[in-house]
Design a protein around this motif. Structure first.
Motif, PDB file in Angstrom:
ATOM      1  N   TYR A   1      -9.780   6.534  -7.100  1.00  0.00           N
ATOM      2  CA  TYR A   1      -8.683   7.485  -6.946  1.00  0.00           C
ATOM      3  C   TYR A   1      -7.734   7.009  -5.848  1.00  0.00           C
ATOM      4  CZ  TYR A   1      -6.077  11.615  -5.501  1.00  0.00           C
ATOM      5  OH  TYR A   1      -5.066  12.479  -5.145  1.00  0.00           O
ATOM      6  N   PHE A   2      -8.299   6.649  -4.694  1.00  0.00           N
ATOM      7  CA  PHE A   2      -7.450   6.226  -3.589  1.00  0.00           C
ATOM      8  C   PHE A   2      -6.843   4.845  -3.825  1.00  0.00           C
ATOM      9  CE2 PHE A   2      -9.753   9.581  -1.257  1.00  0.00           C
ATOM     10  CZ  PHE A   2      -8.652  10.228  -0.710  1.00  0.00           C
ATOM     11  N   TYR A   3      -7.449   4.051  -4.678  1.00  0.00           N
ATOM     12  CA  TYR A   3      -6.847   2.781  -5.064  1.00  0.00           C
ATOM     13  C   TYR A   3      -5.492   3.030  -5.724  1.00  0.00           C
ATOM     14  CZ  TYR A   3      -6.143  -1.637  -7.565  1.00  0.00           C
ATOM     15  OH  TYR A   3      -5.605  -2.814  -8.051  1.00  0.00           O
ATOM     16  N   GLY A   4      -5.442   4.046  -6.591  1.00  0.00           N
ATOM     17  CA  GLY A   4      -4.176   4.403  -7.226  1.00  0.00           C
ATOM     18  C   GLY A   4      -3.202   5.039  -6.260  1.00  0.00           C
ATOM     19  N   VAL A   5      -3.718   5.920  -5.401  1.00  0.00           N
ATOM     20  CA  VAL A   5      -2.850   6.617  -4.447  1.00  0.00           C
ATOM     21  C   VAL A   5      -2.201   5.635  -3.483  1.00  0.00           C
ATOM     22  CG1 VAL A   5      -2.905   8.160  -2.442  1.00  0.00           C
ATOM     23  CG2 VAL A   5      -3.990   8.863  -4.581  1.00  0.00           C
ATOM     24  N   ARG A   6      -2.953   4.636  -3.049  1.00  0.00           N
ATOM     25  CA  ARG A   6      -2.427   3.694  -2.048  1.00  0.00           C
ATOM     26  C   ARG A   6      -1.161   3.000  -2.535  1.00  0.00           C
ATOM     27  NH1 ARG A   6      -5.927  -0.662   1.570  1.00  0.00           N
ATOM     28  NH2 ARG A   6      -4.141  -1.670   2.570  1.00  0.00           N
ATOM     29  N   LYS A   7      -1.082   2.733  -3.833  1.00  0.00           N
ATOM     30  CA  LYS A   7       0.097   2.059  -4.377  1.00  0.00           C
ATOM     31  C   LYS A   7       1.364   2.886  -4.158  1.00  0.00           C
ATOM     32  CE  LYS A   7      -2.458  -0.319  -8.051  1.00  0.00           C
ATOM     33  NZ  LYS A   7      -2.610  -0.479  -9.518  1.00  0.00           N
ATOM     34  N   LYS A   8       1.201   4.185  -4.175  1.00  0.00           N
ATOM     35  CA  LYS A   8       2.337   5.101  -4.003  1.00  0.00           C
ATOM     36  C   LYS A   8       3.000   4.912  -2.643  1.00  0.00           C
ATOM     37  CE  LYS A   8       3.183  10.123  -4.126  1.00  0.00           C
ATOM     38  NZ  LYS A   8       2.537  11.433  -4.397  1.00  0.00           N
ATOM     39  N   TYR A   9       2.205   4.429  -1.673  1.00  0.00           N
ATOM     40  CA  TYR A   9       2.684   4.300  -0.292  1.00  0.00           C
ATOM     41  C   TYR A   9       2.915   2.842   0.099  1.00  0.00           C
ATOM     42  CZ  TYR A   9       1.204   9.169  -0.077  1.00  0.00           C
ATOM     43  OH  TYR A   9       1.058  10.512  -0.317  1.00  0.00           O
ATOM     44  N   HIS A  10       3.242   2.008  -0.856  1.00  0.00           N
ATOM     45  CA  HIS A  10       3.346   0.561  -0.615  1.00  0.00           C
ATOM     46  C   HIS A  10       4.355   0.226   0.476  1.00  0.00           C
ATOM     47  CE1 HIS A  10       7.273  -0.022  -2.721  1.00  0.00           C
ATOM     48  NE2 HIS A  10       6.895   1.076  -3.331  1.00  0.00           N
ATOM     49  N   GLN A  11       5.389   1.050   0.628  1.00  0.00           N
ATOM     50  CA  GLN A  11       6.426   0.730   1.613  1.00  0.00           C
ATOM     51  C   GLN A  11       5.922   0.853   3.051  1.00  0.00           C
ATOM     52  OE1 GLN A  11       8.086   4.295  -0.109  1.00  0.00           O
ATOM     53  NE2 GLN A  11       9.296   4.603   1.748  1.00  0.00           N
ATOM     54  N   PHE A  12       4.767   1.514   3.242  1.00  0.00           N
ATOM     55  CA  PHE A  12       4.241   1.727   4.585  1.00  0.00           C
ATOM     56  C   PHE A  12       3.044   0.829   4.899  1.00  0.00           C
ATOM     57  CE2 PHE A  12       5.858   5.908   3.096  1.00  0.00           C
ATOM     58  CZ  PHE A  12       6.987   5.951   3.898  1.00  0.00           C
ATOM     59  N   GLU A  13       2.761  -0.111   4.020  1.00  0.00           N
ATOM     60  CA  GLU A  13       1.596  -0.963   4.209  1.00  0.00           C
ATOM     61  C   GLU A  13       1.659  -1.722   5.529  1.00  0.00           C
ATOM     62  OE1 GLU A  13      -1.227  -1.644   2.800  1.00  0.00           O
ATOM     63  OE2 GLU A  13      -1.133  -0.693   0.830  1.00  0.00           O
ATOM     64  N   SER A  14       0.551  -1.715   6.252  1.00  0.00           N
ATOM     65  CA  SER A  14       0.459  -2.474   7.495  1.00  0.00           C
ATOM     66  C   SER A  14       0.467  -3.965   7.193  1.00  0.00           C
ATOM     67  CB  SER A  14      -0.842  -2.119   8.236  1.00  0.00           C
ATOM     68  OG  SER A  14      -1.095  -3.038   9.276  1.00  0.00           O
TER      69      SER A  14
END
Length: 601
Positions: free
Chosen positions: A270-283
């Motif tokens: 689930y969080f694998y999919g959610v993380r993509k939504k926030y790609h612009q904030f990736e460290s």
């Protein structure tokens, strides 16, 4: 000996704070809560740290409402928060009545476990929070901010654990915020604490240097009872060991967690999919970085300092900065590099490097630190620096909060009718400026969260009427805020000027860049500082307050105005004796290195 290891999962707080700039929204937490609640975690960390700041600054969410919603969605799991002792969630010490109100309201809204630490490891700064947590019947956990220095020994940490136990904590956490722990030291430290303190011991370690799983295993072998992990799709790097990995590693051993690995794997997807939504904030720090073992600079602090140097056009000074940080830390008595002391040390080191002269500018926070207002340092303070910074000012040697008057009534009066509850007043107390803006926007019905950008489509090309149709994309960090920039075209240079067509976070912009030479005007209408009486800044920032007016007579070294950069304030002082001829700034203005801000004749 069979000993079930209990797990706290950081997926709803520290994991996304470490990897995604704390940007995870409540709407993406709630759908998975039913499964999270079935796992059987000892607790879920859901609050604290940068949560408040990001919720009201960027997400336009009420952090208290988030907590209430999570409590309702996770009825069978303890909810945990990180509390900075007398600092609560802010960057200064609060009076005892604010600490009392904050802890009481946090418990009332859903927090069951309070992990309480102090950036100085001064246990006096934990006393009030521990007392109130016990009063409201919740779990008070005392945390050691792990660091290394000539004065930080295992004996010192054990003594701190004993003092916290005497204050009434129900467990001890070793909080390794930078990934400094190594496996055998971890085992030795845990054994020493367990030998002296009859309380459960938690291990919280970031995986910056790639050592955290080994550290946790050695901790378990030496008596640790709990470990902190993060769901695998939000683990590793500057985050934590993966929950699935540790559950699998301990399975069918005397330390079996008893958790359902398949269920946790479903949550991970689930969080694998959610993380993509926030790609612009990736460290940018997603892999192993062992430099932290040498310079002790946490990943988040490292990226922030790099961005500050880039803004000043001095990224080539990064190694100089890494050399200077340990020197400043030594001068200040070896504070651990954790909020807010990481900002205090880092910003002062940055000023030292950029000015070319150590302590030519001393930040206000360093002055307060040297006055003892953050607590007692473990090492010796550089007394020459203290005298330079504060002269013969009184130095606090007891608990700093003993010198603070009650604040709650004053805070209520300041925010007035914008606060609809005591929770709103406390939000204002933590972050006055951005909280006021948030509450004003809420009152007007104009809460607009930042834009989440769609994932880029491979091979997609944008077009524009400008000279070039190619899209150049990059991320820019400015004072801790991240922006997604698309440069879509540019005109030819004309009289030193050039128009660029771009979008910032999806919003179209047209920007004019102008080549500057000595005496020319900047984009803010300011000339460059060229004469002895011209006042500028050593680091880009924001004007907090102007302390003089035109016509004033000033002495060399007299404060003229206050700026804020990297969440730290600094006084900018007169370079000569003279009369203030012109002031080109006001409170709230953005200022840059080299600009003529005040003229003195």
């Amino acid at each position: 000996m069979t000993k079930k290891i209990l797990i706290t999962d950081t997926i709803l707080r520290d994991a996304h704070q470490s990897l995604l700039a704390t940007r995870l929204r409540t709407e993406d937490m709630l759908p998975i809560c039913e499964k999270l609640d079935k796992v059987g975690y000892w607790s879920l960390e859901v609050w604290g740290g940068a949560t408040f700041d990001v919720c009201i600054r960027f997400l336009k969410e009420d952090p208290w409402e988030r907590l209430r919603l999570l409590k309702k969605a996770l009825p069978n799991t303890r909810l945990q928060m990180l509390l900075r002792g007398q600092n609560l969630l802010g960057y200064r010490h609060y009076s005892d009545d604010v600490v009392q109100a904050f802890v009481e309201k946090s418990a009332e809204n859903g927090i069951d476990v309070f992990r309480i630490f102090d950036a100085m490891n001064d246990v006096r700064n934990l006393e009030e929070a521990i007392k109130v947590v016990n009063k409201v019947g919740k779990h008070a956990q005392g945390a050691i901010s792990y660091t290394t220095s000539p004065v930080h020994t295992i004996e010192l940490f054990v003594e701190q654990a004993k003092q916290m136990a005497d204050m009434g904590v129900q467990s001890i956490a070793v909080k390794d915020m930078a990934g400094l722990l190594t496996p055998f030291v971890t085992g030795e430290l845990v054994k020493a604490i367990k030998d002296e303190v009859d309380l459960p011991v938690f291990i919280h370690s970031h995986d910056t240097a790639g050592l955290s799983t080994m550290c946790q295993l050695k901790a378990i072998e030496n008596g640790a009872d709990h470990i902190d992990t993060a769901i695998s799709s939000m683990a590793w790097g500057t985050s934590h060991p993966a929950t699935e990995s540790m559950v699998a590693a301990l399975r069918n051993t005397p330390y079996d967690t008893g958790l359902d690995l398949e269920l946790i794997q479903e949550i991970g997807m689930y969080f694998y999919g959610v993380r993509k939504k926030y790609h612009q904030f990736e460290s940018p720090f997603t892999g192993v970085d062992t430099r932290v073992q040498v310079n002790q600079v946490p990943g988040g602090m490292m990226s922030n300092l790099a961005n500050q140097l880039r803004e000043q056009g001095a990224l080539n000074r990064m190694n100089d900065l890494f050399d200077e940080i340990p020197r400043v830390r030594k001068d200040l008595g070896y504070p651990p590099l954790v909020t807010p002391t990481s900002q205090i040390v880092g910003s002062q080191a940055l000023f030292n490097v950029l000015s070319g002269e150590r302590y030519k500018t001393i930040t206000n926070e360093v002055r307060l630190y040297l006055e003892g207002r953050y607590g007692k340092a473990a090492g010796e303070i550089n007394e020459e620096l203290r005298t330079q910074a504060i002269g013969n000012s009184f130095v606090i040697t007891t608990r700093p909060a003993d010198y603070l008057d009650p604040e709650m009534e004053k805070l209520k009066a300041e925010i007035g009718s914008l606060a609809q509850s005591e929770e709103d007043v406390l939000t204002y107390a933590m972050f006055p400026d951005i909280a006021r803006k948030y509450l004003e926007e809420r009152a007007s019905g104009n809460l607009t969260p930042e834009v989440l950008l769609p994932l880029p489509v491979a091979g997609e090309v944008d077009t524009t009427e400008a000279n070039s149709s190619a899209v150049t994309e990059f991320m820019v960090d400015v004072h801790g805020e991240r922006y997604h920039i698309d440069v879509k075209g540019a005109t030819a240079k004309n009289k030193g000027k050039r128009h660029f067509y771009l979008s910032i976070d999806g919003i179209p912009q047209e920007v004019v860049f102008e080549q500057m030479v000595s005496g020319e005007v900047t984009g803010d209408g300011r000339k460059q500082a060229t004469k002895a009486g011209d006042v500028t800044v050593g680091m880009s920032g924001t004007v907090v307050e102007v302390l003089v007016k035109e016509g004033d007579s000033v002495k060399k070294g007299q404060p003229l105005f206050i700026t804020e950069a990297m969440k730290m304030e600094s006084e900018i002082k007169a370079p000569i004796d003279g009369i203030v001829k012109a002031i080109n700034i006001k409170g709230g203005d953005k200022v840059n290195q080299g600009e003529l801000l005040i003229e003195i004749e």
